[in-house]
Scaffold this active site. Structure first.
Site, PDB file in Angstrom:
ATOM      1  N   LEU A  86      31.188  38.719  46.222  1.00  0.00           N
ATOM      2  CA  LEU A  86      31.037  39.116  47.619  1.00  0.00           C
ATOM      3  C   LEU A  86      29.628  39.628  47.875  1.00  0.00           C
ATOM      4  O   LEU A  86      29.079  40.393  47.076  1.00  0.00           O
ATOM      5  CB  LEU A  86      32.044  40.205  47.979  1.00  0.00           C
ATOM      6  CG  LEU A  86      33.523  39.850  47.837  1.00  0.00           C
ATOM      7  CD1 LEU A  86      34.380  41.058  48.210  1.00  0.00           C
ATOM      8  CD2 LEU A  86      33.895  38.644  48.684  1.00  0.00           C
ATOM      9  N   ASP A 186      45.240  51.293  44.509  1.00  0.00           N
ATOM     10  CA  ASP A 186      44.161  52.064  43.876  1.00  0.00           C
ATOM     11  C   ASP A 186      42.994  52.135  44.853  1.00  0.00           C
ATOM     12  O   ASP A 186      41.848  51.820  44.530  1.00  0.00           O
ATOM     13  CB  ASP A 186      43.742  51.405  42.557  1.00  0.00           C
ATOM     14  CG  ASP A 186      42.836  52.312  41.721  1.00  0.00           C
ATOM     15  OD1 ASP A 186      42.722  53.511  42.042  1.00  0.00           O
ATOM     16  OD2 ASP A 186      42.230  51.810  40.751  1.00  0.00           O
TER      17      ASP A 186
END
Length: 279
Positions: A86, A186
């Site tokens: 990304l 998480d």
């Protein structure tokens, strides 16, 4: 380059044009950047079962929520995971977009609290055997196993362990049951990236449970800000959010205590005290 990784790259038609470049942040797994003729990718090397859980989590989140960016899983084999790289941009996160995106994710509801298989939160095995009642799941799959593990390692004394057990047994008295939302699992700030396309999520430990689990993790080491909560709650914040925040921060704090040692004991005790103070 490792032979298994080379075979994996060949199977997904990626041709390396350089060597593996270590990336920071790989406290649990080894994380690398790799330039290929087809573009840059991210590669993780870790326990095979943990990587299978991560790959499934990424695919689940990517399919469930179009409002958040989630990297595509490109390949998985024998302790190696290849995912889309990304582009990240400097500057603050779009808090409104993150709030709206997480709200959209949490609107994906399942039949039971838990997941069809266990996974891991960091190095800690995460039991996910489904239960119909969220209070029972929080008690039996989260608080009691981790408090016991910390106690056995000498990281909790008997008094604090007993306070956690009483808190866990008392959940039905004040916490309503709720439909199980799909969670990142998480969702601390380090697993939220800023990209040109909007907020992105990485490194999931997915399961279904109370949506405030992700919010409490997001506020564990800071706050996403008022704009985030305005977008997420959309005028419908629970009146007992401070107590829920303290409750759902207890599990990750116990996990940090188990993984990183006694420096987190005072944070665990403060979280327990916050829940107790609301009685």
């Amino acid at each position: 380059m490792d032979a298994t990784l080379r075979q994996l790259l060949e199977s997904i038609k990626l041709t390396p044009s350089g060597d593996l470049q270590p990336l920071s942040g790989g406290d649990i797994a080894a994380v690398y950047r790799l330039e290929t003729r087809q573009g840059q990718v991210v590669i993780k090397h870790d326990d095979a079962a943990r990587l299978r859980g991560e790959a499934e989590g990424l695919r689940t989140l990517r399919n469930a929520c179009a409002k958040l960016v989630v990297p595509e899983v490109l390949g998985l084999a024998d302790g190696w995971l290849v995912i889309e790289s990304l582009d990240t941009v400097p500057g603050p996160q779009n808090a409104t977009a993150l709030g709206e995106g997480l709200r959209s994710l949490h609107e994906v509801i399942g039949d039971a609290h838990g997941w069809h298989q266990d996974n891991a939160c960091g190095l800690t095995p995460q039991p996910n055997a489904p239960l119909s009642d969220g209070r029972a799941f929080q008690r039996e799959r989260r608080l009691l196993p981790l408090s016991e593990a910390c106690y056995q390692q000498g990281l909790l004394d008997s008094q604090l362990r007993e306070r956690i057990e009483r808190l866990a047994e008392d959940l039905e008295r004040w916490l309503p049951d709720a439909p199980p939302s799909l969670l990142h699992g998480d969702c601390w700030s380090g697993n939220v990236l800023t990209t040109p396309q909007g907020p992105a999520l990485i490194d999931p430990a997915v399961y279904r449970h109370y949506p405030e689990v992700d919010l409490a993790m997001l506020t564990l080491f800071g706050s996403p800000g008022e704009a985030f909560f305005d977008a997420y709650w959309n005028g419908d914040a629970p009146t007992d959010w401070p107590r829920r925040e303290a409750l759902f921060q207890l599990y990750p704090l116990l996990n940090h205590l188990l993984l990183f040692g006694a420096g987190y004991r005072s944070a665990v005790e403060r979280s327990v005290a916050r829940v107790e103070a609301s009685t």
